[in-house]
Enzyme design. Structure first.
Site, PDB file in Angstrom:
ATOM      1  N   PRO A   4       0.689  -1.154   0.005  1.00  0.00           N
ATOM      2  CA  PRO A   4       0.041  -0.252  -0.022  1.00  0.00           C
ATOM      3  C   PRO A   4       0.809   1.142  -0.199  1.00  0.00           C
ATOM      4  CG  PRO A   4      -0.291  -1.289   2.166  1.00  0.00           C
ATOM      5  CD  PRO A   4       0.483  -1.956   1.250  1.00  0.00           C
TER       6      PRO A   4
ATOM      7  N   GLU B  17       2.415  -7.415   8.265  1.00  0.00           N
ATOM      8  CA  GLU B  17       2.582  -5.846   8.224  1.00  0.00           C
ATOM      9  C   GLU B  17       3.463  -5.654   7.127  1.00  0.00           C
ATOM     10  OE1 GLU B  17      -0.047  -5.349  10.843  1.00  0.00           O
ATOM     11  OE2 GLU B  17       1.009  -3.435  10.166  1.00  0.00           O
TER      12      GLU B  17
ATOM     13  N   ARG C  18      -2.336  -9.079 -20.715  1.00  0.00           N
ATOM     14  CA  ARG C  18      -3.396  -8.873 -21.831  1.00  0.00           C
ATOM     15  C   ARG C  18      -2.432  -8.123 -22.892  1.00  0.00           C
ATOM     16  NH1 ARG C  18      -5.987  -3.891 -21.490  1.00  0.00           N
ATOM     17  NH2 ARG C  18      -7.748  -4.622 -22.782  1.00  0.00           N
TER      18      ARG C  18
ATOM     19  N   ASP D 224      -8.380   1.261 -25.178  1.00  0.00           N
ATOM     20  CA  ASP D 224      -8.442   1.060 -23.705  1.00  0.00           C
ATOM     21  C   ASP D 224      -8.749   2.512 -23.014  1.00  0.00           C
ATOM     22  OD1 ASP D 224      -8.715  -1.582 -23.719  1.00  0.00           O
ATOM     23  OD2 ASP D 224      -6.775  -1.697 -22.921  1.00  0.00           O
TER      24      ASP D 224
END
Ligand SMILES: N#Cc1c(-c2ccc3cc[nH]c3c2)n[nH]c1N
Length: 256
Positions: A99, A126, A168, A183
């Site tokens: 994160p 963590e 992809r 896209d």
């Protein structure tokens, strides 16, 4: 493209062997190896975590286990030992979802699609002792990336997202390669969001397909789609409208 994933939950990566990606693996476009981090433990409990220095909640993943795992998956070479850049094959890139990482974007996906070998380190608890990243960075490029501003329980779900996003883009993976060219976030759309899509029937539950899409006038359809992309992006991601290139500003002002 070679992909290695190191995790304490190998089964979590099974979805990568399904559907389009599974077909790409079967066809040899991608090689995927998923490794159980605990295979590099040496104690009876197969421990991979320990209490954090400096105190605080939760546990931190031990550097020794990760170090041995990464040495096995990406063996050190002569040039690693002597710190020289010369080497026969291209070095793998280590990707560590966290994160606290830099945002993973479509541009990252395009960069990863150009790599020969990616190694993904899936943290839990963590996170992973920082020295694992620092040690790896001495012999290969390391990216600490985040897939969004929310907190997951581990890195595995992020790896599923990241691998799908770049795989992809590999030649031969998508049935129709031109679909990726249009896209959301693509260069062709100047980084805008895609507008709405429709298919048969023309009317469904009293909701009609926009007349312009039935007109057969490709120039009008293209302009309508561009306007829809601008309006949708303006409302949902105004930050992307602000980044439009100079030559797109007039049509932005006309559409908005
Ligand atoms: N990427 C990413 C992540 C994560 C993440 C990644 C690794 C671990 C290891 C323990 N907890 C984690 C959360 N949360 N939110 C994101 N965007």
């Amino acid at each position: 493209m070679r992909i290695d994933v190191i995790t304490i939950f190998p089964e979590y990566l099974q979805p990568l062997r399904a559907a389009l990606l599974g077909k790409a693996i079967e066809r040899g476009l991608i090689s995927l190896d998923v490794h159980d981090l605990r295979d590099w433990t040496h104690d009876v409990h197969r421990a991979v975590d320990d209490a954090p220095y400096g105190g605080g909640p939760g546990m931190v993943m031990k550097p020794q286990v990760w170090g041995e795992a990464l040495d096995a998956v990406a063996p050190r070479t002569e040039s690693d030992e002597h710190g020289t850049e010369h080497g026969t094959g291209r070095r793998p890139r280590l990707v560590v979802p966290t994160p606290a990482g830099r945002p993973f974007t479509q541009r990252c996906a395009q960069e990863y699609a150009a790599e020969e070998h990616l190694i993904f380190a899936c943290g839990r608890y963590e996170g992973i002792d920082q020295r694992v990243i620092d040690d790896a960075a001495r012999r290969m490029p390391v990216d600490e990336v985040s897939i969004g501003d929310y907190v997951l329980v581990g890195g595995e779900a992020a790896v599923l997202v990241i691998v799908e996003a770049f795989a992809r883009l590999l030649p031969g993976v998508l049935g129709n390669p031109s679909s990726a060219a249009q896209d959301s976030f693509s260069t062709a759309l100047d980084g805008l969001l895609e507008g709405p899509s429709y298919t048969r029937p023309e009317v469904w539950r009293d909701l009609a397909v926009p007349d312009v899409l039935l007109s057969g006038n490709h120039a009008l359809v293209d302009r309508w789609r561009r306007d829809q992309a601008l309006v949708r992006t303006f409302h949902r991601r105004p930050d992307l409208v602000d980044r439009l290139p100079e030559e797109a500003l007039d049509e932005r002002d006309r559409a908005l």
